[in-house]
Design an enzyme around this catalytic site. Structure first.
Site, short mmCIF file in Angstrom:
data_model
loop_
_atom_site.label_atom_id
_atom_site.label_comp_id
_atom_site.label_asym_id
_atom_site.label_seq_id
_atom_site.Cartn_x
_atom_site.Cartn_y
_atom_site.Cartn_z
N ARG A 97 0.81 -1.21 0.00
CA ARG A 97 0.00 0.00 0.00
C ARG A 97 0.86 1.27 0.00
O ARG A 97 0.54 2.24 -0.67
CB ARG A 97 -0.91 0.03 1.24
CG ARG A 97 -1.99 -1.04 1.27
CD ARG A 97 -3.18 -0.63 0.45
NE ARG A 97 -4.30 -1.54 0.64
CZ ARG A 97 -5.46 -1.42 0.02
NH1 ARG A 97 -5.64 -0.45 -0.85
NH2 ARG A 97 -6.44 -2.27 0.24
N CYS A 121 -2.18 -5.10 1.65
CA CYS A 121 -3.22 -5.74 2.45
C CYS A 121 -4.62 -5.37 1.97
O CYS A 121 -4.87 -4.23 1.58
CB CYS A 121 -3.05 -5.34 3.91
SG CYS A 121 -2.92 -3.57 4.19
N ASP A 129 -7.77 10.26 -3.73
CA ASP A 129 -8.23 11.54 -4.27
C ASP A 129 -7.69 12.72 -3.49
O ASP A 129 -7.42 13.78 -4.07
CB ASP A 129 -9.77 11.58 -4.31
CG ASP A 129 -10.39 11.38 -2.93
OD1 ASP A 129 -10.05 10.39 -2.27
OD2 ASP A 129 -11.20 12.22 -2.52
N GLN A 130 -7.48 12.59 -2.18
CA GLN A 130 -6.95 13.70 -1.39
C GLN A 130 -5.47 13.93 -1.67
O GLN A 130 -4.99 15.06 -1.63
CB GLN A 130 -7.19 13.45 0.10
CG GLN A 130 -8.65 13.37 0.50
CD GLN A 130 -9.43 14.59 0.10
OE1 GLN A 130 -9.17 15.70 0.57
NE2 GLN A 130 -10.41 14.42 -0.79
#
Length: 249
Positions: A97, A121, A129-130
């Site tokens: 991630r 995971c 998007d942020q």
């Protein structure tokens, strides 16, 4: 070779006693290692947890040309001065991630990034998007296409911006910090996440010459600098691991 465990078998009925050493914070380490891309020089990082995510990130950095020395099981020397302007390995990136931190680090250093959408995971959807909102506020053009996030800084490089995060996001806060430290002008991030690993990333970058204030509060200010230099830093202990031992005791 380290192989994943299929199960733990615990036989209870024995009183716990003794001492343990808490490992370095995983969520700090997975951002601090990509942050090494921004540094012109060698950085010594201590208290690095020896976990699969860290090993994957080191493989990615190695594939990009970083010089890595393991001085002890938990101490590394990294030199990314001569890292090539290249894409991180898709096969490795999709397994973790935290690989999205390479977007901010590469955008900040090279002015562009093309990184495969992260894997790792299976905790459900984690939209970025942020992150993209923050990069765009600094002038970048960002698009998602064919399973990749592609980001390009404007001519002249990223510039300071004012960013209000719609939701409190640890990943977005840290990724925007990575992109902002070398840009021109002041970047202000509001509605930031406040976790200890965000403070640790900011302290690491400041130790290497960045100018970040407010980490640990909901407003962080980053005054861009021309370059970061090498140095030494020790990652904080992992609060989740420490809390687990406390609960067990």
């Amino acid at each position: 070779m380290n192989r994943p465990l299929d199960k733990f078998v615990i036989t209870g009925g024995h009183r716990l006693k003794g001492e343990v050493t808490v490992s370095g914070a995983k969520n700090a380490a997975v951002a601090i290692l990509p942050a090494a891309l921004l540094i012109n020089g060698t950085c010594r990082i201590e208290n690095v947890p020896d976990i699969s995510d860290v090993r994957l990130l080191l493989e990615i950095l190695d594939s990009m040309g970083a010089k890595i020395r393991r001085l002890s099981p938990n101490t590394l020397e990294l030199c990314c001065t001569n890292v090539r302007d290249s894409e991180a390995s898709d096969a490795l990136v999709r397994r973790i991630r935290a690989s999205y931190y390479f977007i901010g680090a590469q955008l900040g250093r090279f002015g562009h990034a093309r990184v495969a959408l992260p894997g790792g995971c299976n905790f459900g959807a984690r939209p970025i998007d942020q992150h993209i909102k923050g990069f765009e506020a600094m002038g970048a053009m960002v698009e998602q296409s064919g399973g990749y996030v592609c980001a390009d800084a404007p001519k002249g490089g990223l510039r300071g911006g004012h960013i209000y995060l719609d939701i409190v996001s640890v990943g977005a806060t840290m990724n925007i910090l990575l992109a902002a430290v070398l840009c021109s002008g002041m970047t202000i991030i509001e509605n930031c996440a406040k976790e200890p690993h965000i403070v640790d990333l900011a302290n690491f970058l400041n130790a290497m010459g960045a100018q970040i204030s407010g980490a640990g509060t909901d407003v962080i200010k980053v005054r861009g600098v021309r370059a970061l230099h090498g140095g030494s830093y020790s990652i904080i202990p992992d609060q989740i691991e420490a809390g687990t031992y406390m609960a067990a005791a």
